[in-house]
Design a protein around this motif. Structure first.
Motif, mmCIF file in Angstrom:
data_model
loop_
_atom_site.group_PDB
_atom_site.id
_atom_site.type_symbol
_atom_site.label_atom_id
_atom_site.label_comp_id
_atom_site.label_asym_id
_atom_site.label_seq_id
_atom_site.Cartn_x
_atom_site.Cartn_y
_atom_site.Cartn_z
ATOM 1 N N GLN A 1 -69.138 -10.079 -39.902
ATOM 2 C CA GLN A 1 -68.750 -10.384 -41.272
ATOM 3 C C GLN A 1 -69.802 -9.949 -42.282
ATOM 4 N N ASP A 2 -71.074 -10.115 -41.939
ATOM 5 C CA ASP A 2 -72.124 -9.734 -42.874
ATOM 6 C C ASP A 2 -72.385 -8.230 -42.865
ATOM 7 N N THR A 3 -72.081 -7.586 -41.748
ATOM 8 C CA THR A 3 -72.245 -6.125 -41.636
ATOM 9 C C THR A 3 -70.921 -5.573 -41.107
ATOM 10 N N PRO A 4 -69.998 -5.206 -41.978
ATOM 11 C CA PRO A 4 -68.625 -4.849 -41.570
ATOM 12 C C PRO A 4 -68.581 -3.855 -40.418
ATOM 13 N N ASN A 5 -67.806 -4.234 -39.409
ATOM 14 C CA ASN A 5 -67.520 -3.400 -38.231
ATOM 15 C C ASN A 5 -68.724 -3.177 -37.320
ATOM 16 N N VAL A 6 -69.867 -3.758 -37.634
ATOM 17 C CA VAL A 6 -71.051 -3.574 -36.796
ATOM 18 C C VAL A 6 -71.749 -4.913 -36.619
ATOM 19 N N CYS A 7 -72.022 -5.256 -35.370
ATOM 20 C CA CYS A 7 -72.783 -6.471 -35.059
ATOM 21 C C CYS A 7 -74.192 -6.050 -34.664
ATOM 22 N N LEU A 8 -75.140 -6.338 -35.521
ATOM 23 C CA LEU A 8 -76.513 -5.910 -35.285
ATOM 24 C C LEU A 8 -77.350 -6.969 -34.577
ATOM 25 N N THR A 9 -76.783 -8.142 -34.320
ATOM 26 C CA THR A 9 -77.565 -9.233 -33.728
ATOM 27 C C THR A 9 -77.461 -9.272 -32.213
ATOM 28 N N LEU A 10 -76.323 -8.888 -31.659
ATOM 29 C CA LEU A 10 -76.088 -9.055 -30.225
ATOM 30 C C LEU A 10 -76.879 -8.044 -29.421
ATOM 31 N N ASP B 1 -75.670 -18.954 -37.883
ATOM 32 C CA ASP B 1 -76.814 -18.131 -38.279
ATOM 33 C C ASP B 1 -77.008 -17.013 -37.258
ATOM 34 N N PRO B 2 -77.139 -15.778 -37.714
ATOM 35 C CA PRO B 2 -77.250 -14.653 -36.771
ATOM 36 C C PRO B 2 -78.382 -14.781 -35.775
ATOM 37 N N ARG B 3 -79.430 -15.511 -36.130
ATOM 38 C CA ARG B 3 -80.566 -15.637 -35.220
ATOM 39 C C ARG B 3 -80.233 -16.450 -33.982
ATOM 40 N N LEU B 4 -79.119 -17.153 -34.002
ATOM 41 C CA LEU B 4 -78.687 -17.901 -32.823
ATOM 42 C C LEU B 4 -77.797 -17.068 -31.902
ATOM 43 N N TRP B 5 -77.535 -15.834 -32.278
ATOM 44 C CA TRP B 5 -76.529 -15.051 -31.567
ATOM 45 C C TRP B 5 -77.074 -13.743 -31.018
ATOM 46 N N PRO C 1 -73.878 -1.793 -31.349
ATOM 47 C CA PRO C 1 -74.739 -0.656 -30.990
ATOM 48 C C PRO C 1 -76.139 -1.055 -30.554
ATOM 49 N N GLU C 2 -76.557 -2.304 -30.841
ATOM 50 C CA GLU C 2 -77.899 -2.744 -30.488
ATOM 51 C C GLU C 2 -77.965 -3.408 -29.112
ATOM 52 N N LEU C 3 -76.882 -3.349 -28.357
ATOM 53 C CA LEU C 3 -76.842 -3.994 -27.041
ATOM 54 C C LEU C 3 -77.914 -3.398 -26.130
ATOM 55 N N ARG C 4 -78.661 -4.282 -25.487
ATOM 56 C CA ARG C 4 -79.727 -3.856 -24.587
ATOM 57 C C ARG C 4 -79.477 -4.273 -23.137
ATOM 58 N N ARG C 5 -78.682 -5.310 -22.942
ATOM 59 C CA ARG C 5 -78.483 -5.846 -21.588
ATOM 60 C C ARG C 5 -77.010 -6.183 -21.408
ATOM 61 N N LEU C 6 -76.409 -5.678 -20.331
ATOM 62 C CA LEU C 6 -75.005 -5.938 -20.033
ATOM 63 C C LEU C 6 -74.865 -6.316 -18.565
ATOM 64 N N GLU C 7 -74.288 -7.489 -18.315
ATOM 65 C CA GLU C 7 -74.051 -7.956 -16.950
ATOM 66 C C GLU C 7 -72.574 -8.302 -16.813
ATOM 67 N N VAL C 8 -71.860 -7.543 -16.005
ATOM 68 C CA VAL C 8 -70.436 -7.786 -15.762
ATOM 69 C C VAL C 8 -70.178 -7.856 -14.260
ATOM 70 N N SER D 1 -82.103 -26.792 -21.216
ATOM 71 C CA SER D 1 -82.788 -26.083 -20.139
ATOM 72 C C SER D 1 -82.806 -24.583 -20.320
ATOM 73 N N GLU D 2 -82.311 -24.035 -21.442
ATOM 74 C CA GLU D 2 -82.291 -22.601 -21.637
ATOM 75 C C GLU D 2 -83.471 -22.138 -22.426
ATOM 76 N N GLY D 3 -83.747 -20.816 -22.304
ATOM 77 C CA GLY D 3 -84.733 -20.188 -23.158
ATOM 78 C C GLY D 3 -84.108 -19.832 -24.480
ATOM 79 N N LYS D 4 -84.939 -19.462 -25.454
ATOM 80 C CA LYS D 4 -84.424 -19.133 -26.766
ATOM 81 C C LYS D 4 -83.730 -17.784 -26.735
ATOM 82 N N GLY D 5 -82.908 -17.555 -27.816
ATOM 83 C CA GLY D 5 -82.229 -16.296 -27.987
ATOM 84 C C GLY D 5 -81.012 -16.173 -27.122
ATOM 85 N N SER D 6 -80.318 -17.291 -26.784
ATOM 86 C CA SER D 6 -79.168 -17.212 -25.920
ATOM 87 C C SER D 6 -78.094 -18.175 -26.358
#
Length: 485
Positions: A173-182, A144-148, A206-213, A11-16
Motif C-alpha cells: 500500500q505504501d509502495t504501489p505494486n512493490v513490497c520492499l519490506t519482505l 508497521d513495515p518493520r514488523l514484516w 524484489p527484496e526477497l532473500r530467503r525462500l523455503e517451500v 520464543s522467536e527472534g526479531k524480524g519475523s
C-alpha cells in the motif's frame, strides 16, 4: 526505530512473523529463529547444526481447530481445520461504532509509539491479530513495515496462495505494486501452495532473500525460476521435498538471459534439493552453471545423479563449503575426487550410504580438504582403518565423524583418529562390529572435548564407557549395553 517482529509467543527472534491456520488461538507453538541466520539441515544423528510475520489484520475463518503435525522437518505444531481456510484482511477498527477494548486510562496507553511497537514485536500472530482490532492507533502499529520482514505460513489446509496475495497486497500500500519490506518467506509443508502464489511473490517482492517451500508438492520449475530471476538478492532457497523441481533454468531463452556474459547469474548461496528425486545430471549442470556463488548444497536422496554431475559442479561452484550427497547411490570415488578438489574449501561433507565410496575416495578427501570439520560416511561399507587413519592424519580439525555401519572400521583406525583429532566432539560408531574397548579407551584419553558418542549395537565392555564418562565429562553416550548405567 528498527523494531522487527519478535518471538512467537515469546520464543522467536526479531524480524519475523507467522500465519497459522487458526489465528484465534492464544498460543503459537512454532519455534523460530532470526531470519538472518542460515540454518543448515542435518542428515546424521550427529547433528552439528545445532520466522513469523505478525498478521495483525488477518483473520483466518475456519472450523474449530485440531492439532496435526507439520508436514516437513519441523518441531512446530500447526493448527488446521477440516474445511477450507481463507485469509481476509479486515478494515481498521471503527472507534465510533464500538468502544475501544483498551480503556483510555490503561497504563499501556501512556507508552509512546516506539515503545509500544517494541512490545508488539514480541507478540505472536494470534495476539497481534487481537491487538490490531483494539483501535486505530494499534491497527497502524501492528501493520508497521518493520514488523514484516518475514512471513511464515503453516498448515496443510491453509489457502496459501490467497494468503500470499492478500498479505503482499496489503504490504504494497505504501509502495504501489512493490513490497520492499519482505526478505524471508517460509511456507514449508503448505500443500496448497502452488505456482500462482510464488509468482505473486516474485512480482511483488524484489527484496526477497530467503525462500523455503520444503514439502510443497505443487511447486514446479517455472515458479522457482520466476522467483530466482526476479529477486536478484535471493541467497537461500529450500525446495527439498518438491518432486516437480528438477532444475532452475528451463528453456534456451531463459538460459540465455542468465548467461554470465549478460551479467545475470543467480546469486544463490544456499540450495537444498533434498528428495528432488527427478533431478538428473543435466539439471545439476545447469544449476551449477548459473549459480557459481553456491556455498551450501544439499542433494540428499537425489538418486539419479552420477559422477559426471559432480564434475560439472566442481567446474563452476568453486566456493562450495558444505555438500551433502547422502543416499546418492551412483556416486563413487571418481566423482568424490572431482568435487573435493575445490581449493580446500570444503568444511562439511556427507556421503552416507554411498556404497561406491571406498578408501580411495577418502584418501582424496584427506588430500584436498585439510580443513574439513564434518564427515558423514555412515553405511559406506568399503571404508577400512586405512582410509580412516589417512583422513585423521591429514584433517586434524575434524569435529564430527560418523562411520557407523562400516564393519571394517576397528580399534586401529579409532586409535589414530583419537591421537590426531584432539578437538573431536561428536563420534558415531553405531553398528561397527569390529570395535572393542581398546579403541574407546584411546578416545577417552585423546579426545577430552567429546560431547556425543554413539556406540549402539556395538559389543564393547562397560568399563570402556565408564572411562569415557570419567575423562569426557560433558559427553552423552548413546548405547545398548544393559550393564552400563
Amino acid at each position: 526505530m528498527g523494531a522487527n517482529n519478535g518471538k512467537q509467543c515469546g520464543s522467536e527472534g526479531k524480524g519475523s512473523s507467522s500465519i497459522s491456520s487458526d489465528v484465534s488461538s492464544s498460543t503459537d507453538h512454532t519455534p523460530t529463529k532470526a531470519p538472518k541466520n542460515v540454518a543448515t539441515s542435518e542428515d546424521s544423528d550427529l547433528s552439528m547444526r545445532t520466522l513469523s510475520t505478525p498478521s495483525p489484520a488477518l483473520i483466518l475463518k475456519s472450523n474449530p481447530p485440531q492439532i496435526v503435525p507439520n508436514g516437513h522437518e519441523t518441531s512446530s505444531t500447526s493448527f488446521t481445520a477440516t474445511g477450507e481456510t481463507v485469509a481476509l484482511v479486515h478494515p481498521p477498527p471503527d472507534s465510533h461504532s464500538r468502544p475501544s477494548k483498551v480503556p483510555p486510562t490503561a497504563l499501556i496507553d501512556t507508552l509512546p509509539d516506539p515503545v509500544l511497537l517494541q512490545v508488539l514485536s514480541y507478540l505472536c500472530t494470534p495476539q497481534l491479530c487481537r491487538c490490531a482490532q483494539v483501535n486505530h492507533r494499534w491497527y497502524n502499529l501492528a501493520w508497521d513495515p518493520r514488523l514484516w520482514s518475514t512471513i511464515r505460513l503453516t498448515g496443510e489446509l491453509l489457502s496459501t496462495d490467497r494468503a500470499l496475495k492478500v498479505l503482499t497486497h496489503r504490504l504494497c500500500q505504501d509502495t504501489p505494486n512493490v513490497c520492499l519490506t519482505l526478505e524471508t518467506l517460509v511456507a514449508s509443508g503448505c500443500r496448497r501452495l502452488s505456482d500462482r502464489g510464488l509468482r505473486v511473490v516474485a512480482q511483488r517482492c524484489p527484496e526477497l532473500r530467503r525462500l523455503e517451500v520444503a514439502g510443497c508438492y505443487n511447486v514446479s520449475n517455472e515458479a522457482v525460476f520466476d522467483v530466482v530471476s526476479q529477486c536478484p538478492n535471493l541467497e537461500h532457497l529450500d525446495v527439498s521435498g518438491c518432486p516437480k523441481v528438477t532444475c532452475i533454468s528451463l528453456t534456451e531463452e531463459a538460459s540465455l538471459q542468465l548467461t554470465p556474459l549478460h551479467g545475470h547469474q543467480i546469486g544463490l548461496q544456499y540450495l537444498d534439493m533434498t528428495d528432488c528425486v527427478s533431478l538428473e545430471d543435466e539439471g545439476l549442470r545447469t544449476i551449477a552453471f548459473h549459480c557459481p556463488r553456491l556455498t551450501h548444497l544439499y542433494l540428499r536422496r537425489c538418486s539419479r545423479l552420477t559422477d559426471e554431475a559432480l564434475r560439472q559442479l566442481a567446474l563452476h561452484c568453486t566456493a562450495l563449503r558444505e555438500l551433502s550427497l547422502s543416499d546418492c547411490h551412483l556416486i563413487g570415488d571418481f566423482g568424490l575426487r572431482e568435487v573435493v578438489r575445490l581449493e580446500g574449501r570444503l568444511r562439511y561433507l556427507s556421503v552416507a550410504h554411498c556404497m561406491r565410496i571406498t578408501d580411495v575416495g577418502l584418501r582424496y578427501v584427506a588430500r584436498y580438504c585439510p580443513r574439513l570439520r564434518y564427515l558423514n560416511a555412515r553405511g559406506c561399507e568399503g571404508l577400512t582403518d586405512q582410509g580412516l587413519s589417512h583422513l585423521a592424519r591429514n584433517c586434524p580439525r575434524l569435529r564430527s565423524v560418523d562411520v557407523g555401519r562400516c564393519p571394517l572400521v576397528s580399534d586401529a583406525g579409532l586409535e589414530v583418529l583419537a591421537r590426531c583429532c584432539e578437538g573431536l566432539r561428536r563420534l558415531s560408531l553405531r553398528g561397527c562390529e569390529s570395535l572393542t574397548g581398546r579403541g574407546l579407551m584411546a578416545v577417552a584419553a585423546g579426545c577430552p572435548e567429546l560431547q556425543l558418542l554413539n556406540v549402539q549395537e556395538c559389543e564393547v565392555p562397560p568399563e570402556a564407557l565408564r572411562l569415557i564418562r570419567q575423562h569426557c565429562r560433558r559427553c552423552v553416550i548413546e548405547h545398548t549395553i544393559p550393564a552400563f548405567y
